[in-house]
Design a protein around this motif. Structure first.
Motif, short mmCIF file in Angstrom:
data_model
loop_
_atom_site.label_atom_id
_atom_site.label_comp_id
_atom_site.label_asym_id
_atom_site.label_seq_id
_atom_site.Cartn_x
_atom_site.Cartn_y
_atom_site.Cartn_z
N LYS A 107 -28.38 16.45 19.02
CA LYS A 107 -27.83 16.10 19.81
C LYS A 107 -26.28 16.76 20.33
O LYS A 107 -26.49 17.33 19.27
N ARG A 108 -26.36 17.50 21.35
CA ARG A 108 -24.46 18.24 21.10
C ARG A 108 -24.23 18.06 19.39
O ARG A 108 -22.60 16.18 19.93
N GLY A 109 -23.10 19.24 19.20
CA GLY A 109 -22.02 18.97 18.70
C GLY A 109 -22.13 18.51 17.07
O GLY A 109 -21.86 17.80 16.28
N GLY A 145 -29.48 29.23 17.65
CA GLY A 145 -29.00 29.65 18.55
C GLY A 145 -28.98 29.58 16.58
O GLY A 145 -28.12 30.84 15.89
N GLU A 146 -29.04 28.60 16.14
CA GLU A 146 -28.67 28.32 14.72
C GLU A 146 -29.10 28.99 13.68
O GLU A 146 -29.54 29.96 12.72
N THR A 147 -30.40 29.52 13.80
CA THR A 147 -31.74 30.19 13.42
C THR A 147 -31.10 32.44 13.50
O THR A 147 -31.39 31.88 12.12
N LEU A 182 -24.68 25.84 9.22
CA LEU A 182 -23.41 26.70 10.32
C LEU A 182 -24.87 25.96 11.56
O LEU A 182 -25.46 25.88 11.77
N SER A 183 -23.35 25.87 13.03
CA SER A 183 -23.71 25.84 13.44
C SER A 183 -24.32 28.02 13.90
O SER A 183 -23.92 28.06 13.57
N ALA A 184 -24.65 27.70 15.49
CA ALA A 184 -24.61 28.80 15.96
C ALA A 184 -23.31 29.57 16.38
O ALA A 184 -21.64 28.46 16.79
N1 LIG Z 1 -24.72 24.35 18.84
C1 LIG Z 1 -24.92 23.64 18.38
C2 LIG Z 1 -24.64 21.80 17.51
C3 LIG Z 1 -23.08 21.69 17.04
O1 LIG Z 1 -22.91 21.01 16.08
O2 LIG Z 1 -22.07 22.72 17.65
P1 LIG Z 1 -20.32 23.25 16.87
O3 LIG Z 1 -20.38 22.87 15.53
O4 LIG Z 1 -20.10 24.65 17.43
O5 LIG Z 1 -19.45 21.81 17.18
C4 LIG Z 1 -24.36 22.54 20.17
O6 LIG Z 1 -23.07 23.62 20.47
O7 LIG Z 1 -24.20 21.74 20.65
#
Ligand SMILES: N[C@@H](CC(=O)OP(=O)(O)O)C(=O)O
Ligand SMILES: Nc1ncnc2c1ncn2[C@@H]1O[C@H](COP(=O)(O)OP(=O)(O)O)[C@@H](O)[C@H]1O
Length: 445
Positions: free
Chosen positions: A195-197, A119-121, A35-37
């Motif tokens: 990294k983001r995402g 956020g993920e935690t 899960l993400s945040a």
């Molecule tokens: N929460 C992190 C990791 C992530 O992958 O988020 P999402 O799955 O919402 O793209 C981010 O925003 O970068």
């Protein structure tokens, strides 16, 4: 075991979290949930890291209090059992207290990673407690115990798998395991990110690690679309993509997948499904090693590209010249995306300006250098694309838009164009019109 990843948009509200529970409840077999945040939370945490740099503790306190309210409201709406509610609230409060003390440190990359991954935690613990209340037995796993990823480009999934098995061997087996995306332990044994995402990448690393039957990435759209729906109207979901097609599209900017998502599942040939949390009965997109159709499939765009031209009428085509140029980029760990050459000049693109000044200083010895920032690579993808006669229509676009570079023939599956970012949307829309809106059956030569 199946790995199911739910992104921030899928766990962004009480209603969506309930949807996720329903999706799980209808699926048999062992499941590992990544899960993400909650959506928007990681952006708030990134804001905190900027405020740490300027030591604005009052603004930090305001954001932490907003995060506390958001998560407590979610807990109250989902968990009415008094003991479970108190347990989830106490967990979130402990995480936020630790976060607050972290923000008293000087800014560093380590502090950044610890802050942005909280956020993920919080969300995973809330979700695990919610499932427990709903009578769905599950195990909450701390990803830091097994997501030991030293090499971001080439994760050791065997090692992650061993650590994962060790973690779960001490637990009562359940059908559902829940863990955090995005976080990893790096080669210094410190908390870091993918990294983001990066939760998509967490899911495929874990899928390879546990030798999963399949990976499902659940998001807010009904699959991989043929063009970027944020900029182009009337796009449609693609039923099947090959691993190669999806890798190209993800690397070249399709936001729906983190750029490195596909590589861990290719080796083990684990199929990946992209599904919509809000319309779970739609088929979505299946990504696998199978090639179901040839010809044009999709277009994506990658921003933040810098083009560098090296002009040298003395040495360009001389033996060893290109090697010396590439060594400069290698020294500064900067990947090159596109290259074109002429008799007297070479143009190439990079997607990171982190070491640009040092790179330019060293390139100066080899010729006259020109740098152009704020460009985008537009990537057109499909198995056997360059053999499809109708693809040539894309060149009509050159009448309307100044294209800085073209890469054609590097592989059969990809044609890339470099344009100034201010022309990106016009290019995506123009290509959509020229290539998809006139699409007939692909004509191969
Ligand atoms: N929460 C992190 C990791 C992530 O992958 O988020 P999402 O799955 O919402 O793209 C981010 O925003 O970068
Ligand atoms: N080619 C594409 N196909 C589908 N969605 C895309 C594409 N390009 C960009 N997107 C955008 O990606 C979004 C999903 O983003 P993502 O970060 O994966 O969400 P999350 O991880 O929160 O589930 C979609 O809502 C859509 O706007």
């Amino acid at each position: 075991m199946k790995v199911l990843k739910f992104g921030g948009t899928s766990v962004g509200s009480v209603e969506s979290i309930k949807n996720v529970k329903n999706i799980l409840a209808g699926r048999e077999g062992k499941k590992l949930l990544v899960l993400s945040a909650m959506s928007g939370v990681t952006n708030k945490l990134v804001e905190i890291t900027d405020l740490i740099k300027v030591k604005d503790h009052s603004a930090i306190a305001t954001i932490i209090s907003e995060l506390k309210n958001k998560h407590e409201e979610t807990i109250d709406a989902l968990i009415n059992d008094a003991t479970l509610n108190a347990d989830a609230r106490s967990f979130v409060n402990d995480v936020l207290t630790t976060l607050k003390s972290l923000t008293l440190n000087e800014y560093s990359e380590g502090v950044y990673a610890e802050v942005v991954t909280t956020g993920e935690t919080m969300l995973t613990y809330i979700f695990s407690t919610f499932l427990t209340q709903q009578g769905i037995q599950n195990n909450f796993l701390n990803a830091k115990d097994f997501m030991h990823v030293s090499n971001l480009e080439n994760p050791d999934t065997e090692f992650v798998g061993e650590l994962f098995q060790k973690s779960i061997s001490q637990l009562e087996p359940t059908e559902v395991y829940i863990t955090q995306g995005f976080v990893r332990i790096d080669s210094n044994n410190s908390i870091n990110t993918l990294k983001r995402g990066g939760s998509d990448y967490s899911a495929t690393i874990l899928a390879a690690a546990v030798k999963a039957d399949e990976v499902q990435i659940w998001t807010d759209i009904d699959g991989f679309h043929n063009n970027d729906p944020r900029y182009v109207e009337n796009t449609h979901a693609i039923a099947e993509l090959s691993f190669e097609e999806a890798s190209e599209l993800a690397y070249f900017g399709a936001k729906i997948l983190h750029p490195q998502t596909i590589s861990p599942v290719i080796k083990r040939q684990i199929p990946l499904f992209l599904k919509n949390t809000f319309t779970p009965d739609l088929p979505g997109t299946r990504i696998s090693d199978e090639i179901h159709s040839r010809g044009l499939k999709a277009i994506s765009a990658k921003d933040g590209i810098t083009a560098i031209k090296i002009k040298s009428n003395r040495m360009l085509m001389a033996h060893g010249f290109l090697k010396k140029i590439f060594e400069v980029f290698d020294k500064y760990e900067t990947a090159i995306d596109m290259i074109t050459t002429s008799e007297i000049a070479i143009s190439l693109t990079i997607d990171s300006d982190r070491n640009l000044d040092q790179i330019l200083e060293e390139l100066n010895d080899y010729g006259e250098i020109t740098v152009e920032k704020e460009h985008s690579i537009i990537c057109i993808v499909g198995e056997g694309l360059i053999e499809d006669k109708s693809t040539s229509r894309l060149f009509e676009l050159l009448n309307d838009i100044p294209v800085r570079m073209i890469s054609y023939g590097g592989s059969n599956n990809n044609i890339s164009l470099l344009v100034a970012s201010k022309h990106k949307i016009q290019t995506l829309q123009g290509l959509n019109q020229k290539l998809f809106e006139h699409q007939e059956t692909p004509q191969f030569v």
